[in-house]
Enzyme design. Structure first.
Site, PDB file in Angstrom:
ATOM      1  N   GLY A   1       0.830  -1.197   0.000  1.00 28.89           N
ATOM      2  CA  GLY A   1       0.000   0.000   0.000  1.00 28.89           C
ATOM      3  C   GLY A   1       0.863   1.244   0.000  1.00 28.89           C
ATOM      4  N   SER A   2       1.960   1.183   0.718  1.00 32.64           N
ATOM      5  CA  SER A   2       2.843   2.350   0.820  1.00 32.64           C
ATOM      6  C   SER A   2       3.381   2.756  -0.543  1.00 32.64           C
ATOM      7  CB  SER A   2       4.036   2.039   1.729  1.00 32.64           C
ATOM      8  OG  SER A   2       3.613   1.567   2.974  1.00 32.64           O
TER       9      SER A   2
ATOM     10  N   VAL B   1      -6.452   0.536   0.482  1.00 34.07           N
ATOM     11  CA  VAL B   1      -5.467  -0.503   0.811  1.00 34.07           C
ATOM     12  C   VAL B   1      -6.013  -1.438   1.886  1.00 34.07           C
ATOM     13  CG1 VAL B   1      -3.193  -0.874   1.842  1.00 34.07           C
ATOM     14  CG2 VAL B   1      -3.484   0.837   0.045  1.00 34.07           C
TER      15      VAL B   1
ATOM     16  N   TYR C   1      -3.455   7.212   7.572  1.00 32.46           N
ATOM     17  CA  TYR C   1      -2.242   6.390   7.434  1.00 32.46           C
ATOM     18  C   TYR C   1      -2.207   5.889   5.993  1.00 32.46           C
ATOM     19  CZ  TYR C   1       1.444   3.008   8.379  1.00 32.46           C
ATOM     20  OH  TYR C   1       2.640   2.310   8.374  1.00 32.46           O
TER      21      TYR C   1
END
Ligand SMILES: Cc1ncc(COP(=O)(O)O)c(C=O)c1O
Length: 438
Positions: A109-110, A240, A136
């Site tokens: 996801g990052s 995500v 986040y």
């Protein structure tokens, strides 16, 4: 003979640990993991939502072993492969969007969110991004730069980042339960210190996950997106955690009635293997070559896993199961509220559920220590889950999408006992030593 958990303590860096109790795994099957003592534990986290089909699902075993038996390279950088192309085509079919769109494949996801953040600013020439407090979006420099979570206070923020309150119906700021004041604030910023023509995109979690599993007020995200679109600001739905069927629909944005320009996915897309995707307008996704690439991006083994997840969601009706079993889990948790004053709120969609703990329902004082003890005690009793939230007081449940009603009953009975034991003072403070959580 040192335990596996002790060996981990000696060999593996703390930099990547987020530990709540001493769990060391040797295997797993379905919704259960097996620990080093041979004990089965019911996993209602599914490794933070990644193990979307449960552990060792036959479809995943078959897809991954098949792809490895005749390995079509390792990436899409300098050669394409069928699994990656198939997966991209499937994602384009399954997600909403306007005009020509393309898919970028990554590992996490990052990296998906970082790629979108970098691409939208570079392609549009607009430098600013809108985000939310508590957001986040990942753990790499570029994804942390557009996040707003308290765990990342050390991270450098993107230039001119515009940070808005995520409207929380349970904890409304100044009594605003609809998010109207957030929209007013944004309009005011557009007129004063943040001209919209400087803003490239808004990053949205359609349920704010690590910020506390906050389901936004009805209509808020649609109004936010309309406002942004009127100014040519691109909308990014970070799915995500909540995408790929987890909320009972393939995308969570679908519940909110908006069509984002970009969708990012990860975690459950690979069913436990590392694969992520960003889907967005072709003019941005193709604005440059070699702009965001890593050697193993578009890996055929991981892409085969992604395809197997999508196929299985379809063949096993997992959207329906997530909605139905998730509804049953939410209802059962709400029943628990009658016997446990500590539970202030139960919320979520499908199998994305948060249980907010408070000292008293009147004060709504966050019960962070109780949350830490409950997840610890539940682990001792055979249930895995963790807590999240800016106040570290929200139990997060993101189980496999094929969770059964019997497993819900088992989880509820363990959770109820864990809460009872915590409230009765049967969980000593010192068990938490070394387990800081978030
Ligand atoms: C909404 C959201 N976006 C992005 C990420 C980052 O995903 P990953 O840890 O797979 O890089 C997470 C992880 O928790 C998340 O919840």
């Amino acid at each position: 003979m040192p335990s596996l958990y002790d060996r981990d303590g000696v060999a593996l860096s703390k930099l990547q640990k987020l530990r709540f109790f001493p769990l060391a795994l040797t295997g797993g099957h379905g919704s259960y993991v097996v620990d080093e003592t041979g004990r089965d534990l019911l996993d209602l986290s599914a490794s933070w939502g990644a193990v979307s089909l449960g552990h060792s699902h036959p479809a995943l075993i078959e897809a991954v072993s098949g792809a490895l038996q005749n390995q079509a390279g390792a990436s899409v950088l300098s050669a394409t492969n069928e699994a990656a192309v198939d997966l991209a085509e499937r994602l384009l079919d399954l997600t909403p969007g306007i005009g020509d769109r393309k898919v970028w494949l990554g590992h996490s996801g990052s990296d998906a969110n970082e790629t979108v953040a970098r691409a939208v600013t570079a392609a549009t020439g607009r430098q600013r991004i809108i985000t939310f407090t508590g957001a986040y979006h990942g753990g790499t420099a570029g994804s942390m730069a557009v996040s707003g979570h308290s765990v990342q206070t050390h991270a450098e923020k993107s230039d001119g980042l515009i940070s808005l309150h995520y409207p929380d119906p349970y904890r409304p700021v100044d009594g605003d339960t609809t998010g109207a004041s957030v929209l007013e604030t944004l309009k005011h910023r557009f007129e004063t210190d943040a001209p919209p023509q400087d803003v490239a995109a808004v990053f949205i979690e359609p349920i704010q996950s690590d910020g506390g599993l906050i389901v936004p007020p009805p209509g808020f995200l649609k109004q936010l997106c309309d406002l942004c679109k009127n100014h040519g600001i691109l909308t990014v739905s970070d799915e995500v955690k909540v995408g790929v069927g987890r909320t009972g629909r393939f995308t969570c944005a679908d519940h909110e009635g908006f069509v984002p320009d970009f969708i990012t996915m990860g975690k459950g897309l690979g069913g436990g293997l590392p694969i992520s995707a960003a889907i967005g307008p072709a003019e941005i996704m193709d604005f440059a070559t070699s702009f965001s690439m890593q050697t193993l991006h578009g890996n055929p083994i991981c892409a085969a896993a992604g395809k197997a997840v999508l196929d299985t969601i379809h063949t096993e009706n997992l959207l329906e199961n997530a909605a139905k079993t998730g509804g049953y889990l939410i209802q059962s948790l709400r029943q628990l509220m009658q016997s446990h004053e500590l539970i202030g709120d139960v919320r979520g969609r499908g199998l994305t559920i948060g249980v907010e703990l408070v000292e008293t329902r009147d004060s709504k004082e966050p019960a962070a220590r109780a949350a830490a003890k409950i997840v610890y005690r539940a682990f001792e009793l055979g249930l895995i889950h963790y807590y999240v939230g800016m106040n570290s007081n929200v139990l997060e449940l993101t189980p496999p999408l094929n969770l059964s009603a019997q497993e819900v009953d088992e989880a509820i009975s363990i959770l109820s006992k864990a809460i009872q034991d915590t409230v009765a003072g049967r969980v000593p403070d010192d068990v938490l030593m070394g387990f800081e959580g978030w």
